[in-house]
Design a protein around this motif. Structure first.
Motif, PDB file in Angstrom:
ATOM      1  N   ASN A 134       0.877  -1.283   0.108  1.00 20.73           N
ATOM      2  CA  ASN A 134      -0.002  -0.115   0.020  1.00 20.73           C
ATOM      3  C   ASN A 134       0.743   1.377  -0.142  1.00 20.73           C
ATOM      4  OD1 ASN A 134      -2.743   0.344  -0.320  1.00 20.73           O
ATOM      5  ND2 ASN A 134      -3.442  -0.517   1.691  1.00 20.73           N
ATOM      6  N   ASN A 135       1.875   1.207   0.811  1.00 17.40           N
ATOM      7  CA  ASN A 135       2.823   2.655   0.866  1.00 17.40           C
ATOM      8  C   ASN A 135       3.489   2.726  -0.366  1.00 17.40           C
ATOM      9  OD1 ASN A 135       4.070   4.734   2.080  1.00 17.40           O
ATOM     10  ND2 ASN A 135       5.941   3.200   2.212  1.00 17.40           N
ATOM     11  N   PHE A 136       3.808   1.653  -1.164  1.00 18.46           N
ATOM     12  CA  PHE A 136       4.495   1.696  -2.167  1.00 18.46           C
ATOM     13  C   PHE A 136       3.673   2.469  -3.407  1.00 18.46           C
ATOM     14  CE2 PHE A 136       7.897  -1.296  -0.762  1.00 18.46           C
ATOM     15  CZ  PHE A 136       8.940  -0.488  -1.073  1.00 18.46           C
ATOM     16  N   LEU A 137       2.431   1.724  -3.319  1.00 20.32           N
ATOM     17  CA  LEU A 137       1.591   2.496  -4.359  1.00 20.32           C
ATOM     18  C   LEU A 137       1.200   3.958  -3.980  1.00 20.32           C
ATOM     19  CD1 LEU A 137      -1.205  -0.481  -4.776  1.00 20.32           C
ATOM     20  CD2 LEU A 137       0.601   0.215  -6.347  1.00 20.32           C
ATOM     21  N   THR A 138       1.275   4.430  -2.779  1.00 17.61           N
ATOM     22  CA  THR A 138       0.948   5.604  -2.463  1.00 17.61           C
ATOM     23  C   THR A 138       2.111   6.708  -2.953  1.00 17.61           C
ATOM     24  OG1 THR A 138      -0.434   4.838  -0.399  1.00 17.61           O
ATOM     25  CG2 THR A 138       0.080   7.224  -0.561  1.00 17.61           C
ATOM     26  N   MET A 139       3.242   5.781  -2.553  1.00 20.80           N
ATOM     27  CA  MET A 139       4.385   6.657  -3.032  1.00 20.80           C
ATOM     28  C   MET A 139       4.497   6.794  -4.575  1.00 20.80           C
ATOM     29  SD  MET A 139       7.474   5.652  -0.372  1.00 20.80           S
ATOM     30  CE  MET A 139       7.585   4.065  -0.911  1.00 20.80           C
ATOM     31  N   ALA A 140       4.088   5.658  -5.156  1.00 22.12           N
ATOM     32  CA  ALA A 140       4.313   5.629  -6.684  1.00 22.12           C
ATOM     33  C   ALA A 140       3.309   6.792  -7.145  1.00 22.12           C
ATOM     34  CB  ALA A 140       3.779   4.414  -7.156  1.00 22.12           C
ATOM     35  N   ARG A 152      -8.448   2.891  -9.530  1.00 22.44           N
ATOM     36  CA  ARG A 152      -7.107   1.952  -9.782  1.00 22.44           C
ATOM     37  C   ARG A 152      -7.649   0.941 -10.802  1.00 22.44           C
ATOM     38  NH1 ARG A 152      -4.192   1.111  -3.978  1.00 22.44           N
ATOM     39  NH2 ARG A 152      -3.976   3.191  -3.732  1.00 22.44           N
ATOM     40  N   LEU A 153      -6.761   0.485 -11.546  1.00 25.56           N
ATOM     41  CA  LEU A 153      -6.941  -0.480 -12.243  1.00 25.56           C
ATOM     42  C   LEU A 153      -5.987  -1.784 -11.899  1.00 25.56           C
ATOM     43  CD1 LEU A 153      -8.647  -0.349 -14.891  1.00 25.56           C
ATOM     44  CD2 LEU A 153      -6.784   0.143 -16.236  1.00 25.56           C
ATOM     45  N   PHE A 154      -6.561  -2.795 -11.650  1.00 19.53           N
ATOM     46  CA  PHE A 154      -5.595  -3.723 -11.169  1.00 19.53           C
ATOM     47  C   PHE A 154      -4.839  -3.374 -10.091  1.00 19.53           C
ATOM     48  CE2 PHE A 154      -5.096  -3.893 -15.865  1.00 19.53           C
ATOM     49  CZ  PHE A 154      -5.981  -4.877 -16.086  1.00 19.53           C
ATOM     50  N   GLY A 155      -5.514  -2.637  -9.184  1.00 22.18           N
ATOM     51  CA  GLY A 155      -4.864  -2.169  -7.991  1.00 22.18           C
ATOM     52  C   GLY A 155      -3.914  -1.279  -8.141  1.00 22.18           C
ATOM     53  N   VAL A 156      -3.340  -0.846  -9.135  1.00 22.63           N
ATOM     54  CA  VAL A 156      -2.520   0.470  -9.372  1.00 22.63           C
ATOM     55  C   VAL A 156      -3.482   1.631  -9.698  1.00 22.63           C
ATOM     56  CG1 VAL A 156      -0.488   0.888 -10.578  1.00 22.63           C
ATOM     57  CG2 VAL A 156      -1.045  -1.314 -10.461  1.00 22.63           C
TER      58      VAL A 156
END
Lengths: 364, 513
Positions: A53-59, A190-194
């Motif tokens: 989750n953190n990586f996605l937020t940072m991304a 999000r698409l595929f969680g991204v």
């Protein structure tokens, strides 16, 4: 003959570079190592850092700078600089907000509510137009890129403030009965969680990478950034290339502006202030030379992630924002320092014959 | 101005000597063990063609460049100069061939640049100005010391350069082509100053391409060829012919004009073309010049520095705007086309300065080779890498580039091979006419011969070749026709049977009675 010597020498130097020289490996892969080091250090310091989750937020934070940086890379490869992208980002959001509020056509006595895709398209067109102004000033009227884009930066920011009167558009959600909902899709879905923003960045990066490595335009860009005079004499349309990179940079900035205002569901006239500097920093950390002709998308993406992951990490472990600024600055300085070392070493080592071959020709 | 004490020394003996000086740039040997004496209170002139090593030798004597091996002796004692200021401290001053003035500063500031006269409160501008004025009076040039250098004519800038060298108390003054931008009267004044200086014991080293002019002023002559000294003599023992003979040497074989093919149609036609001087003085560097070149013909344009060769070729290629006249390619007027469009129609230029105008240093050998024809490798939008690689490999083979491969760094090649990359790049555009501006500049004789052989081969297949040169020997190689340029005009045209002396006479270089 004497001519055979350098080719033998350079192939030997090439062999060495491919495995034995640890220093050179570290130097060339520095952005990778920096990113790995950042992830390792912050993961050790905070249990929250190393989570999906953190990586996605940072991304999704990185996405904004990443998109700006792709446009900036094109400009820097050309040997220019674009200081106006932060303002363009702001104005793009403001224009989107303005259009979402509905356009009163007093002549017909109606209020037009354009669909979201129209809004997005118009914002991008605006970005391209700002880029075109930069490009014309620089390519046609020979205004130094730094000054031209500095001026445009102020003007665009001023226009954004004028349109909003200094206020912020808050209701960007649209209304179903007007058929203009969906603006939050860019920032929230999000698409595929991204997150969509991250996907947009990835698509732009892939397109950019293909353009740079696989199209004549990419080659022309590298050539005119490396040596404009030689490129021109080889039939490269240097003016068109120059104009195009500023337009592309403007479009990238407009897209980033749409994503930011969608994430915030509001559009303020001061959004994106000083983002241009972060984008430049990402490009530089990615190993591009400010003199033009050297750099690639992969490095620039890494640079954007280094900056984004570093500043988010500092937030997560609770370091004051003042220290964040110091750290970010230090990373940039270090990156430029390493660039200077790399480009000083690289051409000189094999060029002992070729580079100095100019000297004797002046002789006599 | 004053000169260092030279009492007790005999005029004419060696004050500064180079002993067995060698200098290599990578694998290019600019100097191969040269012995050279500067005679006290006399003018010693160094003769030699472009690339013979004259400037390199002078840069070594003045500390700008350090020799690979050999010794410099000053008054018989070995000395080492690690920088130009070291040499200046020993009283050696140099006037460089390329002007080294700051155009944005005044004449006064330029003369005292780097060694400003100081008082307790800063720079002593008044004293500087009065000294500058005195120097200008001595050089009989009416220039106000406060004038900005960029506002001066080239010749006047040269005078400022000379004044700067004189303002140092030099006892050895090296002048590298000091007259190339001067008018005849200015040259007269300069010679008067030189005689005045030698009279006061200053030793002069003089370099000039204007052989006759140099013979007027010199006391000793030394000739360099290909980095080695070939002859030296007293002025009274020599004449022009002696210099030319020693400068040019035996004819190394640079090929003969290709025969056995008929010339085709007129490929390139220039009518009445003029190009204005970049300085905006209103003068023309190319002055109503007309020239026709046929398919399969090789034309050599010979001329001194400043004759207008480069401007003419760059104007034909579309780099420099012309002020009058028309240019036709295969009967079609191309005057309004961009450089890119001219290349598409079959006109290619190999520029004079390959580092500045020919190569992109940040790209590989292969990327440089394919740059001019990159459009033709695109399939729909994308480049076809396979076809590009094939083309690069073919190009490397056909122009004989010695390289580790298309991916090698351009800087890893020798000068000659770099030049072949530039030529190869333009040949891949399949031109009808190729213009080459001093294609032999800075490359060794082997590579030179190879480049000429290549051009002769292409000409036999119908390519129209125009190349410029400042070396007489190259005129007498593959060219069917030799065009001599002087002050922007064609001063003579010869067939391949001409002699060196005739060519040099027409160029204004030497008039042999």
């Amino acid at each position: 003959m004497t001519d055979a010597a350098p080719s033998v020498k350079s192939s030997r130097a090439g062999l060495f570079a491919n495995g034995f020289d640890v220093g050179r490996l570290l130097l060339e892969g520095r952005a990778y190592f920096a990113l790995i080091a950042i992830i390792v250090v912050f993961s050790a310091l905070s249990p929250y850092y190393f989570t999906v989750n953190n990586f996605l937020t940072m991304a999704s934070h990185v996405a904004l700078f990443g998109i700006l940086a792709v446009g900036m890379l094109l400009v820097i490869l050309n040997g220019g600089i674009d200081l106006s992208v932060g303002s363009t980002l702001g104005l793009s959001g403001v224009i989107a907000g303005f259009l979402m509020q509905g356009v009163k056509l007093s002549l017909f006595g109606v209020v037009l509510y354009p669909a979201v895709w129209v809004v997005a398209l118009l914002s991008c067109a605006l970005g391209a137009l700002i880029g075109l102004i930069n490009g014309v000033l620089i390519a046609r009227f020979k205004v130094p890129a730094f000054v031209a884009t500095l001026g445009v930066m102020y003007m665009v920011r001023g226009v954004a403030l004028l349109i909003t009167n200094g206020l912020t558009y808050n209701n960007l959600g649209g209304r179903p009965e007007l058929g203009n909902t969906g603006f939050d899709w860019l920032g929230f879905n999000r698409l595929f969680g991204v997150p969509i923003g991250v996907l947009v960045m990835i698509v732009i990066a892939i397109i950019g990478s293909l353009v740079l490595s696989r199209t004549p335009f990419g080659r022309w860009l590298y050539a005119s950034g490396g040596n404009e005079r030689a490129a021109e004499l080889s039939g490269v349309p240097v003016k068109t290339v120059q104009l195009s990179v500023y337009m592309l940079s403007g479009i990238c900035a407009a897209i980033a502006g749409l994503i930011l205002s969608s994430q915030l569901t509001s559009a303020g006239p001061t959004a994106g202030t000083s983002y241009e500097l972060t984008a430049i920093a990402a490009v530089v950390i990615g190993g591009a030379a400010l003199t033009g002709g050297r750099g690639n998308i992969r490095g620039t993406m890494l640079g954007a992630f280094v900056i984004g992951f570093l500043s988010d990490g500092l937030v997560i472990i609770g370091i004051s924002s003042y220290w964040q600024t110091v750290f970010t600055g230090a990373v940039i300085v270090l990156a430029v320092l390493l660039n200077a070392i790399q480009y000083r070493r690289q051409p000189k080592a094999p060029a002992s014959s070729g580079g100095s071959a100019t000297s004797p020709q002046k002789a006599g | 101005m004053s000169t260092t004490d030279t009492r007790g020394a005999v005029p004419g003996d060696a004050v500064l000597s180079a002993r067995n000086i060698a200098k290599a740039y990578g694998n290019i040997h600019a100097l191969k063990g040269v012995n050279f004496d500067v005679h006290r209170g006399k003018v010693t002139t160094l003769f030699g063609e472009n690339g013979a090593g004259k400037s390199t030798l002078m840069k070594i004597l003045s500390g700008v460049v350090q020799p690979t091996s050999g010794v410099i002796e000053l008054d018989g004692d070995p000395v080492t100069f690690s920088s130009a200021s070291d040499a200046r401290d020993c009283g050696i001053s140099i006037i460089h061939q390329e002007l080294s003035l700051a155009p944005n500063l005044s004449v006064r500031d330029n003369i005292f640049m780097g060694r400003e006269l100081r008082t307790a409160s800063g720079i002593d501008f008044a004293e500087e100005a009065s000294q500058a004025r005195a120097l200008m009076t001595e050089l009989e040039e009416d220039i106000d010391p406060m004038t900005l250098v960029e506002d001066l004519r080239l010749g006047q800038q040269q005078i400022v350069e000379i004044a700067r060298a004189l303002s140092v108390d030099a006892r050895i003054l090296i002048m590298d082509e000091p007259t190339s931008a001067l008018s005849a009267t200015e040259v007269e004044v300069l010679f008067k100053v030189i005689r005045d200086l030698t009279g006061r014991g200053v030793s002069i080293v003089y370099i000039s391409h204007h052989l006759e002019e140099a013979l007027q002023i010199t006391d000793y002559a030394v000739v360099l060829r290909d980095g080695a000294m070939t002859a030296k003599a007293d002025r009274k023992d020599i004449d022009l012919e002696w210099i030319v003979r020693n400068m040019v040497g035996e004819n190394y074989n640079l090929g003969t004009p290709p025969t056995g093919h008929e010339f085709g149609e007129v490929a390139l036609s220039i009518e009445d073309v003029s190009v204005a001087d970049v300085s905006g003085s209103g003068a023309s560097v190319v002055d109503h010049l007309s020239l026709d070149v046929r398919e399969g013909e090789i034309v050599c344009i010979y001329g001194l520095m400043g004759a207008g060769r480069t401007e003419l070729l760059e104007c034909i290629a579309g780099r420099v705007p012309k002020t009058g006249g028309r240019v036709f390619l295969k009967g079609e007027e191309i005057s309004r086309l961009s450089i890119a469009d001219r290349i598409k129609r079959g006109l290619a230029l190999v520029p004079e300065d390959r580092q500045r105008d020919g190569l992109v240093q940040t790209m590989s050998v292969g990327e440089n080779l394919s740059l001019a024809s990159i459009g033709s490798f695109a399939r729909r939008m994308f480049l076809s890498r396979g076809r590009e690689r094939l083309m690069i490999d073919r190009s490397i083979r056909s122009v004989h580039i010695k390289t580790a491969g298309g991916g090698a760094a351009i800087g890893s090649l020798s000068g000659g091979n770099q030049q072949k990359v530039v030529i190869g790049k333009m040949l891949t555009t399949e031109p009808t006419v190729i213009l080459l501006d001093e294609p032999s500049r800075g490359i060794d004789i082997g590579a030179k011969a190879e480049v000429f052989r290549l051009l002769a081969e292409r000409a036999a297949k119908g390519l129209a070749v125009v190349f410029s040169t400042s070396e007489v020997a190259e005129c007498l190689s593959i060219a069917h026709r030799i065009v001599v340029m002087h002050r922007g005009r064609i001063s003579a045209q010869f067939g391949s049977g001409v002699t060196k002396e005739q060519i040099m006479a027409a160029s204004g270089e030497a008039v042999i009675a």
